[in-house]
Design an enzyme around this catalytic site. Structure first.
Site, mmCIF file in Angstrom:
data_model
loop_
_atom_site.group_PDB
_atom_site.id
_atom_site.type_symbol
_atom_site.label_atom_id
_atom_site.label_comp_id
_atom_site.label_asym_id
_atom_site.label_seq_id
_atom_site.Cartn_x
_atom_site.Cartn_y
_atom_site.Cartn_z
ATOM 1 N N PRO A 86 0.821 -1.216 0.000
ATOM 2 C CA PRO A 86 0.000 0.000 0.000
ATOM 3 C C PRO A 86 0.855 1.266 0.000
ATOM 4 C CG PRO A 86 -0.087 -1.084 2.159
ATOM 5 C CD PRO A 86 0.654 -1.999 1.232
ATOM 6 N N GLU A 113 2.818 -7.630 8.372
ATOM 7 C CA GLU A 113 3.123 -6.194 8.303
ATOM 8 C C GLU A 113 3.882 -5.835 7.016
ATOM 9 O OE1 GLU A 113 1.890 -3.914 10.215
ATOM 10 O OE2 GLU A 113 0.898 -5.521 11.309
ATOM 11 N N ARG A 151 -3.920 -8.679 -20.311
ATOM 12 C CA ARG A 151 -4.984 -8.471 -21.306
ATOM 13 C C ARG A 151 -4.553 -7.479 -22.391
ATOM 14 N NH1 ARG A 151 -8.214 -4.025 -20.712
ATOM 15 N NH2 ARG A 151 -10.147 -4.951 -21.429
ATOM 16 N N ASP A 166 -11.491 1.032 -23.941
ATOM 17 C CA ASP A 166 -11.743 0.857 -22.519
ATOM 18 C C ASP A 166 -11.560 2.161 -21.754
ATOM 19 O OD1 ASP A 166 -12.338 -1.822 -22.539
ATOM 20 O OD2 ASP A 166 -10.273 -2.461 -22.172
HETATM 21 C C1 LIG Z 1 -1.697 -5.943 6.013
HETATM 22 S S1 LIG Z 1 -0.760 -5.520 4.620
HETATM 23 C C2 LIG Z 1 0.595 -4.652 5.354
HETATM 24 C C3 LIG Z 1 0.381 -3.185 5.437
HETATM 25 C C4 LIG Z 1 1.565 -2.450 6.034
HETATM 26 N N1 LIG Z 1 1.665 -2.719 7.445
HETATM 27 C C5 LIG Z 1 1.399 -0.965 5.826
HETATM 28 O O1 LIG Z 1 0.679 -0.330 6.568
HETATM 29 O O2 LIG Z 1 1.958 -0.441 4.848
HETATM 30 C C6 LIG Z 1 -0.074 -7.054 4.121
HETATM 31 C C7 LIG Z 1 0.374 -7.139 2.677
HETATM 32 O O3 LIG Z 1 -0.746 -6.986 1.827
HETATM 33 C C8 LIG Z 1 -0.351 -6.375 0.613
HETATM 34 N N2 LIG Z 1 -1.157 -5.164 0.424
HETATM 35 C C9 LIG Z 1 -1.999 -4.608 1.312
HETATM 36 N N3 LIG Z 1 -2.570 -3.514 0.815
HETATM 37 C C10 LIG Z 1 -2.102 -3.374 -0.442
HETATM 38 C C11 LIG Z 1 -2.309 -2.413 -1.464
HETATM 39 N N4 LIG Z 1 -3.108 -1.367 -1.306
HETATM 40 N N5 LIG Z 1 -1.668 -2.579 -2.637
HETATM 41 C C12 LIG Z 1 -0.824 -3.630 -2.825
HETATM 42 N N6 LIG Z 1 -0.575 -4.563 -1.877
HETATM 43 C C13 LIG Z 1 -1.203 -4.440 -0.703
HETATM 44 C C14 LIG Z 1 1.134 -6.068 0.726
HETATM 45 O O4 LIG Z 1 1.864 -7.067 0.039
HETATM 46 C C15 LIG Z 1 1.369 -6.096 2.215
HETATM 47 O O5 LIG Z 1 2.694 -6.444 2.535
#
Ligand SMILES: C[S@@+](CC[C@H](N)C(=O)[O-])C[C@H]1O[C@@H](n2cnc3c(N)ncnc32)[C@H](O)[C@@H]1O
Length: 225
Positions: A86, A113, A151, A166
């Site tokens: 994220p 995390e 795609r 699209d």
């Molecule tokens: C619970 S999340 C960890 C979030 C992290 N503690 C933070 O606040 O940045 C667990 C995993 O889900 C994935 N993930 C969660 N949200 C995401 C997003 N918006 N985009 C891409 N991957 C995401 C990532 O690979 C991340 O390491």
């Protein structure tokens, strides 16, 4: 395109990408999917892949050694490493187009995390986010990105013309679609679409696309005068 996904949840990746167009892309050879189970490189008898964070706090962090063991040979073979997080750049249609030209992509999926920062600093080429919300694991985001990217590889979509129309490809949301019957519960298909006049239809579609974009996503029009 060779797509490799490193994850603790191989089925979350394999199952959705075996269906529909992504299944077809694999059958026709446009997509070669290799899913790597991070657990197989876990440390010790219990194949440990995570540990508590230095500095304290809740949650667990994915250890660097198992990730490095899987990732390094793939990266050495020329793959571009994309970390699902994220904290990354928000993925757009432009990213999908850019990445669809790469021959070899590696999706690194976090959990808990996230991954040890030393992996991010030394082995990751790009950090990508699916949007401003938090998922439980990166495999879900990787599936979405693979679909959006693959795609766009020529030949994957049955109708070669459908991708340029699209939403986002032209900078606008797409125009509305109608199919048979002409009348459904009292609502008729707009007359212009039945007219056979292709210039008029194209004009109507452009107006509809513009109106919808103005209404729903005015940010897409900013700077376009
Ligand atoms: C619970 S999340 C960890 C979030 C992290 N503690 C933070 O606040 O940045 C667990 C995993 O889900 C994935 N993930 C969660 N949200 C995401 C997003 N918006 N985009 C891409 N991957 C995401 C990532 O690979 C991340 O390491």
């Amino acid at each position: 395109m060779l797509v490799e996904v490193i994850t603790l949840f191989p089925e979350v990746v394999r199952v959705p990408l075996a269906a529909s167009m992504m299944g077809r892309a694999q059958e026709m050879g446009a997509l070669e999917l290799r899913v790597h189970d991070l657990r197989e490189q876990g440390v010790g008898k219990y194949r440990q892949v995570d540990d508590t964070p230095y500095g304290g706090g809740p949650g667990m962090v994915l250890k660097p050694e198992p990730i490095a063991a899987v990732l390094e040979p793939l990266k050495a073979a020329g793959g571009r490493v994309l970390l699902m997080t994220p904290q990354g750049k928000r993925f757009t249609q432009a990213d999908a187009t850019r990445l669809s030209r790469e021959p070899h992509l590696i999706f690194l999926c976090g959990h808990y995390e996230g991954v040890d920062q030393r992996i991010v600093d030394t082995l990751v080429d790009e950090e990508l986010s699916i949007g401003d919300y938090v998922l439980t694991n990166g495999a879900i985001a990787a599936v979405v990105f693979v679909d959006a990217i693959v795609r766009l590889i020529p030949g994957v979509l049955g109708d070669e013309n459908s991708a340029p129309d699209d939403s986002f490809s032209s900078g606008l949301l797409e125009f509305p679609h109608y199919t048979r019957p002409v009348e459904f519960r009292g609502a008729r298909v707009p007359d212009v679409l039945l007219s056979g006049n292709h210039a008029l239809i194209a004009k109507w579609r452009r107006e509809q696309a513009l109106a919808k974009t103005k209404r729903v996503r005015p940010d897409l029009l900013e700077g376009k005068g």
